[in-house]
Motif scaffolding. Structure first.
Motif, short mmCIF file in Angstrom:
data_model
loop_
_atom_site.label_atom_id
_atom_site.label_comp_id
_atom_site.label_asym_id
_atom_site.label_seq_id
_atom_site.Cartn_x
_atom_site.Cartn_y
_atom_site.Cartn_z
N TYR A 110 -41.48 31.26 -5.69
CA TYR A 110 -41.99 32.51 -4.77
C TYR A 110 -41.56 33.12 -5.97
O TYR A 110 -41.42 33.66 -6.68
CB TYR A 110 -40.44 32.91 -4.30
N GLU A 159 -33.16 27.85 4.34
CA GLU A 159 -33.83 27.64 5.24
C GLU A 159 -33.38 26.56 6.46
O GLU A 159 -33.27 26.14 7.93
CB GLU A 159 -34.72 25.84 5.32
N LYS A 216 -35.75 29.88 0.95
CA LYS A 216 -37.12 30.05 1.98
C LYS A 216 -37.86 31.19 2.24
O LYS A 216 -38.87 30.96 2.27
CB LYS A 216 -36.75 28.95 3.33
N ALA A 217 -36.84 32.09 2.10
CA ALA A 217 -37.15 33.37 2.27
C ALA A 217 -36.16 34.36 1.54
O ALA A 217 -35.11 34.46 1.18
CB ALA A 217 -37.16 34.43 3.37
N TYR A 218 -37.03 35.54 0.79
CA TYR A 218 -36.17 36.41 0.11
C TYR A 218 -37.12 37.82 0.35
O TYR A 218 -38.20 38.21 0.49
CB TYR A 218 -36.41 36.49 -1.09
N MET A 237 -37.87 36.91 11.37
CA MET A 237 -38.37 35.83 10.54
C MET A 237 -39.03 34.69 11.29
O MET A 237 -38.71 35.38 12.76
CB MET A 237 -36.88 35.05 10.36
N GLY A 294 -39.80 32.42 6.70
CA GLY A 294 -40.03 33.55 5.62
C GLY A 294 -39.70 34.36 6.05
O GLY A 294 -39.63 34.17 8.16
N ALA A 295 -39.00 35.76 5.69
CA ALA A 295 -38.54 36.92 6.53
C ALA A 295 -38.88 37.98 5.92
O ALA A 295 -38.50 37.60 4.69
CB ALA A 295 -36.59 36.54 6.21
N ARG A 296 -39.20 39.06 6.36
CA ARG A 296 -39.54 40.57 6.06
C ARG A 296 -38.86 41.16 6.60
O ARG A 296 -38.42 41.25 7.83
CB ARG A 296 -41.54 40.83 6.78
N GLY A 320 -46.76 30.79 6.91
CA GLY A 320 -46.23 32.11 5.97
C GLY A 320 -46.44 33.58 7.34
O GLY A 320 -47.39 33.35 8.14
#
Length: 870
Positions: free
Chosen positions: A547, A562, A599-601, A620, A656-658, A706
């Motif tokens: 990442y 995760e 797994k995500a930031y 997510m 993932g997270a957004r 993604g």
């Protein structure tokens, strides 16, 4: 019975005790325990230096037995025990006791473990080069001398030091009813502050603190918090918290805490023994073994941890119970004109500058007196040997005199000379009477007259004197100045850390094995598409960077694992590392379970801003296509052990997270090249503990790779990249809006040549792209180089890969406007030969969109909600 003639004087015992005790305490205060504000020395140190000066053991002479030096100091100036003199001299030679040692010792002068030095008959010493500057101009009547203890000799009352010794070396002493404890400082910083004071006498302490930032201890370490430093500089009293310099390492399969610098005045052996006791008593759990691996190359203490211990927790226990954290209580008391006074930073500088000014005046007066004496003698020479006739006359007088006294009288009467001039003529060697020598005498006279004029100008002009002080200090700084050893951790106090950490752009990188670091964005340079990239990071075997995210220091990072947990860090709390360094294991920064993985930031702005957290959502996605939306407010109160973000079912994991703003669109892509687009309101916001709803339907063997969030459909484009280096940009509108839960449409034609889809990103022309290969090579390029093309194509070659290499991760970064000057170099690198071929751009002919029946994408458009848990 008293003897005849004796007188007995009755004295009240209370009065006698009072006066005796006052005499004793004054003696301790004035001539033992407190330093003089001008040279920063106590009498014993001054006498050691003066004794060595008398013996001529300068830094360029050979060493002399310590016993010889101690004997000299004892016999001439310091009528106390020999151990007091030797102990003082030993301390002056220890680099861990003095920031700038004054004595150069040869032999065993003790150690940081508190080992005693060898006896003085075995060790040798001489002055350090820096001590020559403390003693400089001592022979030019620059300071007052006083009689020694038996009035047989004189000794200086203060040294004419060019070094601001009290500031740079500090001191400590216990007098009667008062004590002093002054911290050492960096010489370069101290001189910068003094120069600033000379330039502006009205300077404030806060302005001085821009030059002299904090104390600088000989053993390094970290000053934890800044409040104590500020108090000490402003008032002369303050408590400074000191911490050891610590890092984490893996030794075999165990984590270890490594200490490389310890706080000032801590006895290393005692510290280790005390910690071992605490471990034995189970006050500090989690430590398996303690080893002292220090050697001549430096200090290294290893605290090896048990397998289940969390390094940060153990470290905090060590800070709490052992002396890897101590405090230094500053109490600036020094003698000013023989009286003890408490001094702030400006006072210390002011008294030193005053002392230097007095030394310069006295030195100039001395040099002027000497110059005038010499000029007087040269005038006599020129009267007597100015012409051949005068010379013959003088020789005749001398030859015909019965004795020197008669010759002197004759010369005085004939040439109108003073006694001194006549004596100098008589003392002349015959060789000086030649014509050539006469020219030399005239030239010397001219030189002396110019010098006298210059010295008189110095005495008449205060500005010139201060200019001299300044120039001499700058010279000292160039000669002896060094880097500061003690770091400052501003986050330790009450002070707002944001004020002290610049909000600069950084790149955060997280490797596959969970190593994280932040690097200044300026370390990465721009290359054009098709370049081969430059080495980005040295990772461990089979590890690669997974990442990358661009951020600024003041932002926040949310980490999602995760298993569905969320952790929280400020960006500046992530350790800094160079472009090529490995970084720190995330496990050491946050309390993540050993079998979990980040797994995500999400990079967010201020989580304390109520309006912001209510307006924003976290969306997510899991590998199996589940999507979940939660308000950012649910993550604004972090807990040390993390919070639950999403419930994860068996054989699934968070991918993932957004961050979304409530009106965004969501696009999800899969490994096989499918992509779905739907508005975020199709997934309603749920609480932190929910599972979520179906986001995309997957074919057998397919999985989500993604998700992106679209906020500006007109200007943003979709970038997809495959593992073999193919990629393309497509307009968002090429993907029609459907319901969530559908199968999506083709986004990249997947073939053996392209490899599976590995990443999807939202980009505009202004964005940059960072691509990292599994081999660790990074390339950064501008998105304006990639043209927008149709949806169902293979795209263009984005990066040239060497054999068996593939892309590990891509990330969007802002292009830095300051790196334009590197572009030329980047273009050169564009033509670099890899594997025997010249690197060139390659574009693949798009296949016909019609080749794929789009209808299959609409199969699930009505949106299955079979895993909707609400």
């Amino acid at each position: 019975m008293h003897k005849e003639g004796e007188r007995l004087i009755p004295i009240n015992i209370v009065d006698e005790m009072k006066s005796s005790y006052i005499d004793y305490s004054m003696s301790v205060i004035v001539s033992r325990a407190l330093p003089d504000v001008r040279d920063g020395l106590k009498p014993v140190h001054r006498r050691v230096l003066y004794g060595m000066y008398g013996l001529g053991v300068f830094s360029n002479r050979k060493y002399l037995k310590s016993a010889r030096i101690v004997g000299d100091v004892l016999g001439k100036y310091h009528p106390h025990g020999d151990t007091s003199v030797y102990d003082a001299m030993v301390r002056m030679a220890q680099p861990w006791s003095l920031r700038y040692p004054q004595v150069d010792g040869q032999g065993n002068f003790g150690s940081m473990d508190g080992d005693p030095p060898a006896a003085m008959r075995y060790t040798e010493a001489r002055l350090q080069k820096i001590s020559d500057e403390i003693l400089a101009d001592l022979d030019k009547d620059t300071v007052d001398f006083q009689n020694n203890f038996d009035d047989s000799l004189t000794e200086p009352t203060v040294m004419p030091t060019k070094i601001p010794n009290l500031l740079v070396n500090g001191t400590s002493g216990i007098a009667v009813g008062m004590a002093t404890n002054m911290a050492p400082h960096n010489l370069t910083e101290s001189i910068n502050a003094i120069v600033a004071y000379i330039d502006n006498r009205e300077i404030t302490i806060d302005e001085l603190m821009k030059h002299i930032i904090a104390p600088d201890f000989p053993t390094g370490g970290i000053i934890y918090g800044y409040d104590g430093v500020r108090d000490a500089f402003h008032t002369g009293r303050g408590r400074i918290v000191l911490r050891a310099k610590v890092n984490f390492e893996e030794i075999g399969n165990r984590n270890a805490i490594i200490v490389t610098e310890i706080p000032y005045q801590v006895n290393k052996a005692e510290m280790i023994a005390r910690t071992a006791e605490l471990v034995k008593d189970e006050k500090i759990p989690g430590i398996y073994e303690i080893r002292d691996e220090s050697d001549r190359n430096g200090l290294r203490i290893v605290y090896e941890l048990k397998n289940d211990a969390i390094p940060n927790v153990v470290l905090n226990m060590l800070y709490k119970y052992s002396s890897i954290q101590t405090s230094f209580s500053v109490n600036n008391i020094a003698l000013v004109k023989g009286r003890p006074e408490q001094l702030n930073l400006k006072d210390l500088i002011h008294h030193f500058v005053d002392h230097r000014h007095e030394v310069i005046v006295r030195r100039t007066e001395y040099e002027l007196k000497k110059a005038k004496e010499r000029a007087h003698i040269l005038e006599g020479f020129m009267k007597v040997i100015g012409t051949q006739d005068d010379l013959d006359k003088a020789i005749a007088i001398i030859r015909h005199s019965a004795n020197p006294a008669e010759a002197k009288t004759g010369l005085i009467n004939e040439f109108d000379l003073s006694d001194i001039q006549a004596q100098s003529i008589l003392d002349l060697r015959l060789a000086r009477l030649t014509g050539m020598e006469l020219d030399k005498i005239r030239a010397e006279y001219e030189e002396i007259m110019n010098l006298i004029k210059d010295l008189e100008d110095i005495l008449a002009n205060e500005d010139r004197r201060f200019e001299i002080i300044k120039n001499e200090l700058i010279e000292i700084r160039e000669k002896y100045g060094d880097e500061r050893r003690s770091e400052i951790d501003y986050s330790g106090g009450e002070m707002s850390i944001e004020d002290l950490i610049p909000d600069e752009k950084v790149v955060l990188t997280i490797s596959h094995a969970g190593y994280i670091k932040r690097t200044s964005l300026s370390e990465y340079k721009v290359q054009s598409r098709g370049g081969v990239g430059n080495r980005a990071a040295t990772t461990r075997d089979e590890d690669f960077l997974e990442y990358i995210v661009a951020a600024t220091n003041h932002q926040y990072m949310l980490f999602f694992t995760e298993k569905g947990k969320c952790f929280w860090l400020r960006v500046f709390e992530i350790p800094e590392g160079s472009k090529t360094s490995k970084g720190r294991a995330v496990q050491n920064l946050i309390n993540i379970a050993p079998d979990d993985k980040i797994k995500a930031y999400i990079r967010t702005n201020d989580l304390k801003d109520v309006d912001y957290v209510k307006q924003m959502n976290v969306v997510m996605i899991t590998k199996n296509g589940t999507i979940k939306k939660t308000s950012l407010e649910a993550y604004s109160r972090p807990r040390t052990n993390g919070v639950n973000a999403i419930e994860i079912r068996d054989n699934d994991q968070l991918l993932g997270a957004r961050l979304t703003n409530g009106s965004s669109e969501i696009m999800i892509a899969t490994k096989n090249g499918k992509c779905i687009r739907f508005p975020e309101e199709k997934a309603r916001a749920v609480g932190r503990g929910s599972i979520g709803v179906r986001g995309i339907s997957l074919d057998e063997g397919d999985e989500v790779i993604g998700m992106i969030v679209v906020d500006d459909v007109q200007n943003e484009t979709v970038l997809v990249v495959s593992e073999h280096g193919y990629g393309k940009r497509t307009a968002v509108e090429d993907y029609r809006i459907t319901n969530r839960g559908g199968k999506g449409v083709i986004t990249l034609n997947i073939t053996e040549k392209t490899g599976n889809l590995i990443a999807i990103q939202m980009v505009t022309d202004d964005d940059g792209l960072m691509i990292i290969n599994k081999s660790g090579v990074a390339i950064r390029m501008g998105m304006d180089e990639m043209r927008v093309m149709g949806r169902n194509t293979q795209g263009v070659k984005v990066i040239n890969l060497k054999k068996n290499d593939s892309i590990a991760a891509i990330a969007k970064v802002e292009m830095d406007k300051d790196v334009e000057e590197i572009e030329e170099e980047a273009e050169m690198e564009n033509l670099e030969i890899t594997d025997g071929e010249v690197t060139i751009e390659t574009e693949v002919t798009p296949t016909d969109d019609a080749g794929v029946p789009e209808d299959e994408t609409a199969a699930a458009d009505d949106g299955e909600e079979d895993n909707d848990s609400e």
